[in-house]
Design a protein around this motif. Structure first.
Motif, PDB file in Angstrom:
ATOM      1  N   MET A   1      -6.321  17.493 -84.742  1.00 56.84           N
ATOM      2  CA  MET A   1      -8.002  15.902 -84.741  1.00 56.84           C
ATOM      3  C   MET A   1      -7.487  15.182 -85.617  1.00 56.84           C
ATOM      4  SD  MET A   1     -11.893  16.185 -84.361  1.00 56.84           S
ATOM      5  CE  MET A   1     -12.696  17.090 -83.629  1.00 56.84           C
ATOM      6  N   THR A   2      -7.328  13.826 -85.120  1.00 62.61           N
ATOM      7  CA  THR A   2      -7.770  12.681 -85.983  1.00 62.61           C
ATOM      8  C   THR A   2      -8.739  12.235 -86.503  1.00 62.61           C
ATOM      9  OG1 THR A   2      -7.573  10.858 -85.010  1.00 62.61           O
ATOM     10  CG2 THR A   2      -5.635  11.730 -84.897  1.00 62.61           C
ATOM     11  N   ASP A   8     -15.596   9.366 -83.820  1.00 63.82           N
ATOM     12  CA  ASP A   8     -16.280   8.761 -82.400  1.00 63.82           C
ATOM     13  C   ASP A   8     -16.791   9.917 -82.038  1.00 63.82           C
ATOM     14  OD1 ASP A   8     -15.948   7.113 -80.288  1.00 63.82           O
ATOM     15  OD2 ASP A   8     -14.538   8.160 -79.214  1.00 63.82           O
ATOM     16  N   THR A   9     -16.441  11.695 -82.135  1.00 64.54           N
ATOM     17  CA  THR A   9     -16.973  12.715 -81.859  1.00 64.54           C
ATOM     18  C   THR A   9     -18.679  12.643 -82.441  1.00 64.54           C
ATOM     19  OG1 THR A   9     -15.347  14.030 -81.658  1.00 64.54           O
ATOM     20  CG2 THR A   9     -17.148  14.848 -81.399  1.00 64.54           C
ATOM     21  N   LEU A  10     -18.169  12.408 -83.872  1.00 66.93           N
ATOM     22  CA  LEU A  10     -20.120  12.248 -84.803  1.00 66.93           C
ATOM     23  C   LEU A  10     -20.374  10.998 -84.249  1.00 66.93           C
ATOM     24  CD1 LEU A  10     -21.314  13.595 -86.508  1.00 66.93           C
ATOM     25  CD2 LEU A  10     -20.314  12.233 -88.193  1.00 66.93           C
ATOM     26  N   PHE A  76     -21.965  15.719 -71.864  1.00 73.19           N
ATOM     27  CA  PHE A  76     -21.327  15.604 -73.647  1.00 73.19           C
ATOM     28  C   PHE A  76     -20.458  16.715 -73.481  1.00 73.19           C
ATOM     29  CE2 PHE A  76     -21.567  16.353 -78.042  1.00 73.19           C
ATOM     30  CZ  PHE A  76     -20.914  15.570 -78.935  1.00 73.19           C
ATOM     31  N   PHE A  77     -20.627  17.521 -74.025  1.00 69.36           N
ATOM     32  CA  PHE A  77     -19.981  18.681 -73.622  1.00 69.36           C
ATOM     33  C   PHE A  77     -18.451  18.883 -72.935  1.00 69.36           C
ATOM     34  CE2 PHE A  77     -23.263  20.574 -76.381  1.00 69.36           C
ATOM     35  CZ  PHE A  77     -22.530  21.313 -77.943  1.00 69.36           C
ATOM     36  N   VAL A  82     -15.629  20.131 -74.912  1.00 65.68           N
ATOM     37  CA  VAL A  82     -14.055  21.597 -74.293  1.00 65.68           C
ATOM     38  C   VAL A  82     -13.035  20.683 -74.529  1.00 65.68           C
ATOM     39  CG1 VAL A  82     -13.719  22.355 -72.319  1.00 65.68           C
ATOM     40  CG2 VAL A  82     -16.559  22.198 -73.181  1.00 65.68           C
ATOM     41  N   PRO A  83     -12.474  18.966 -73.997  1.00 73.80           N
ATOM     42  CA  PRO A  83     -11.618  18.826 -74.131  1.00 73.80           C
ATOM     43  C   PRO A  83     -11.331  18.481 -76.007  1.00 73.80           C
ATOM     44  CG  PRO A  83     -12.611  17.409 -72.918  1.00 73.80           C
ATOM     45  CD  PRO A  83     -13.819  18.158 -73.812  1.00 73.80           C
ATOM     46  N   LEU A  84     -11.539  18.201 -76.575  1.00 71.63           N
ATOM     47  CA  LEU A  84     -10.953  18.653 -78.041  1.00 71.63           C
ATOM     48  C   LEU A  84     -10.773  20.157 -78.312  1.00 71.63           C
ATOM     49  CD1 LEU A  84     -13.905  15.835 -80.123  1.00 71.63           C
ATOM     50  CD2 LEU A  84     -10.675  15.828 -78.912  1.00 71.63           C
ATOM     51  N   ILE A  85     -11.808  21.697 -77.959  1.00 70.31           N
ATOM     52  CA  ILE A  85     -10.881  22.966 -78.418  1.00 70.31           C
ATOM     53  C   ILE A  85     -10.219  22.202 -77.694  1.00 70.31           C
ATOM     54  CG2 ILE A  85     -12.082  24.853 -77.440  1.00 70.31           C
ATOM     55  CD1 ILE A  85     -14.824  23.515 -78.000  1.00 70.31           C
ATOM     56  N   SER A  86      -9.805  22.377 -76.617  1.00 68.26           N
ATOM     57  CA  SER A  86      -8.643  22.784 -75.459  1.00 68.26           C
ATOM     58  C   SER A  86      -7.866  21.989 -76.203  1.00 68.26           C
ATOM     59  CB  SER A  86      -8.986  22.953 -74.203  1.00 68.26           C
ATOM     60  OG  SER A  86      -9.191  21.279 -73.639  1.00 68.26           O
ATOM     61  N   GLY A  87      -7.513  20.761 -76.788  1.00 66.83           N
ATOM     62  CA  GLY A  87      -6.653  19.768 -76.896  1.00 66.83           C
ATOM     63  C   GLY A  87      -6.233  19.278 -76.096  1.00 66.83           C
ATOM     64  N   GLY A  88      -6.661  19.072 -74.901  1.00 61.73           N
ATOM     65  CA  GLY A  88      -6.367  17.703 -74.412  1.00 61.73           C
ATOM     66  C   GLY A  88      -6.737  16.456 -74.937  1.00 61.73           C
TER      67      GLY A  88
END
Length: 88
Positions: A1-2, A8-10, A76-77, A82-88
């Protein structure tokens, strides 16, 4: 994650928190001001008069807006976390 994705997520999480809290805070503000105005006009200084109606109004609004809150959090999730966790 950059670093840009993190910020942006925050930012999106804080905006979601603002959206979720707006109905409850608005009702608390309106109920508090109207009860305070009623107390000032009638000179009734009962402590339970300020607390009980405000809590009752907030519970009613929470119950009514629960589906909006749930759908906002789920969106939101599923769209962001979920895409951040899965790496997408």
């Amino acid at each position: 994650m950059t670093e840009a994705q993190l910020y942006d997520t925050l930012r999106q999480a804080l905006w979601t928190a603002v959206l979720l809290s707006t109905p409850l805070l608005t009702v608390a503000l309106v109920a508090g001001v109207s009860i305070g105005l009623f107390q000032a006009l009638t000179s009734v200084q009962e402590m339970t008069l300020t607390f009980v109606p405000k809590v009752a109004a907030m519970l009613i609004v929470f119950w009514v807006s629960m589906s909006f809150m749930t759908s906002t959090l789920v969106a939101f999730f599923t769209e962001r976390i979920v895409p951040l966790i899965s790496g997408g």
